[in-house]
Design a protein around this motif. Structure first.
Motif, short mmCIF file in Angstrom:
data_model
loop_
_atom_site.label_atom_id
_atom_site.label_comp_id
_atom_site.label_asym_id
_atom_site.label_seq_id
_atom_site.Cartn_x
_atom_site.Cartn_y
_atom_site.Cartn_z
N VAL A 67 0.82 -1.21 0.00
CA VAL A 67 0.00 0.00 0.00
C VAL A 67 0.86 1.27 0.00
CG1 VAL A 67 -0.31 0.19 2.51
CG2 VAL A 67 -2.10 1.00 0.97
N VAL A 68 2.05 1.20 0.54
CA VAL A 68 2.94 2.36 0.58
C VAL A 68 3.28 2.82 -0.84
CG1 VAL A 68 5.24 3.15 1.27
CG2 VAL A 68 3.86 1.79 2.84
N THR A 69 3.41 1.88 -1.76
CA THR A 69 3.74 2.19 -3.14
C THR A 69 2.71 3.11 -3.77
OG1 THR A 69 4.92 0.11 -3.36
CG2 THR A 69 4.23 1.17 -5.41
N TYR A 70 1.45 2.96 -3.39
CA TYR A 70 0.38 3.79 -3.95
C TYR A 70 0.55 5.27 -3.59
CZ TYR A 70 -2.13 -0.42 -5.25
OH TYR A 70 -2.50 -1.61 -5.84
N ARG A 95 -0.02 13.40 -6.98
CA ARG A 95 0.80 13.64 -5.78
C ARG A 95 0.53 12.51 -4.82
NH1 ARG A 95 0.14 18.29 -6.41
NH2 ARG A 95 1.35 19.19 -4.74
N GLY A 96 1.18 12.49 -3.70
CA GLY A 96 1.04 11.40 -2.73
C GLY A 96 -0.39 11.07 -2.38
N ILE A 97 -1.22 12.07 -2.25
CA ILE A 97 -2.62 11.86 -1.87
C ILE A 97 -3.39 11.07 -2.92
CG2 ILE A 97 -3.58 13.98 -2.84
CD1 ILE A 97 -5.07 14.26 -0.09
N THR A 98 -2.86 10.98 -4.12
CA THR A 98 -3.48 10.16 -5.18
C THR A 98 -3.59 8.71 -4.71
OG1 THR A 98 -2.53 11.63 -6.85
CG2 THR A 98 -3.29 9.49 -7.62
N GLY A 99 -2.74 8.31 -3.80
CA GLY A 99 -2.78 6.96 -3.26
C GLY A 99 -4.09 6.61 -2.57
N LEU A 100 -4.86 7.61 -2.19
CA LEU A 100 -6.15 7.34 -1.54
C LEU A 100 -7.13 6.63 -2.46
CD1 LEU A 100 -6.62 10.59 0.57
CD2 LEU A 100 -5.96 8.31 1.37
N TRP A 101 -6.89 6.67 -3.77
CA TRP A 101 -7.76 5.95 -4.69
C TRP A 101 -7.81 4.46 -4.36
CZ3 TRP A 101 -11.46 7.44 -7.77
CH2 TRP A 101 -11.48 8.76 -8.23
N VAL A 102 -6.78 3.94 -3.74
CA VAL A 102 -6.73 2.51 -3.43
C VAL A 102 -7.83 2.13 -2.41
CG1 VAL A 102 -5.08 2.55 -1.53
CG2 VAL A 102 -5.12 0.61 -3.07
N LEU A 103 -8.37 3.09 -1.72
CA LEU A 103 -9.45 2.81 -0.76
C LEU A 103 -10.75 2.43 -1.45
CD1 LEU A 103 -8.83 5.67 1.82
CD2 LEU A 103 -8.13 3.27 1.99
N LEU A 104 -10.89 2.79 -2.70
CA LEU A 104 -12.09 2.44 -3.47
C LEU A 104 -11.84 1.04 -4.07
CD1 LEU A 104 -14.81 3.52 -4.49
CD2 LEU A 104 -13.61 4.43 -6.47
#
Length: 132
Positions: A67-70, A95-104
């Motif tokens: 998950v860190v990679t996201y 940007r880093g916050i783009t990683g929040l897409w993984v929550l969907l």
């Protein structure tokens, strides 16, 4: 006598990748291609910019705490756009916050990949790489 501002040394330009083909490879290889993608993407950004975690450490992080990679990969892309090229803060497409897409569930990973690889493709093309 004027002193020129130091500009960071840049390595070879990274490769663009076909988004649909990359998704297809990830599905057909049951996720094995994702390790190749992580390695290549993080190694290319590190070689070009001199910043980032690089391919080997990227693989280790992906394997142990994926998950860190996201969050790391879009942060490295943001660095290319804003810090390395002097773009305005907030001008990078990811940007880093783009990683929040993984929550969907499920669809979020596709959205994340399309956004990140698209931003990388546009960046590498702006530096002379051939289109994917």
């Amino acid at each position: 006598m004027a002193v020129a501002a130091a500009t960071p040394a840049r390595g070879p330009v990274g490769n663009t990748r076909s988004i649909p083909l990359s998704i297809l490879w990830a599905i057909l290889t049951l996720g094995i291609y994702t390790f190749i993608w992580v390695y290549r993407t993080q190694e290319e950004t590190k070689r070009y910019s001199g910043n980032g975690i690089g391919g080997i450490l990227g693989i280790v992080i992906w394997a142990l705490i994926g998950v860190v990679t996201y969050f790391v990969v879009p942060s490295e892309v943001r660095y290319l756009h804003e810090d390395l090229d002097g773009g305005a803060p907030g001008s990078a497409p990811v940007r880093g916050i783009t990683g929040l897409w993984v929550l969907l569930p499920i669809i979020g990973q596709f959205v994340w990949f399309i956004k990140v690889q698209g931003a990388l493709n546009r960046y590498w093309e702006s530096k002379g790489a051939p289109p994917a």
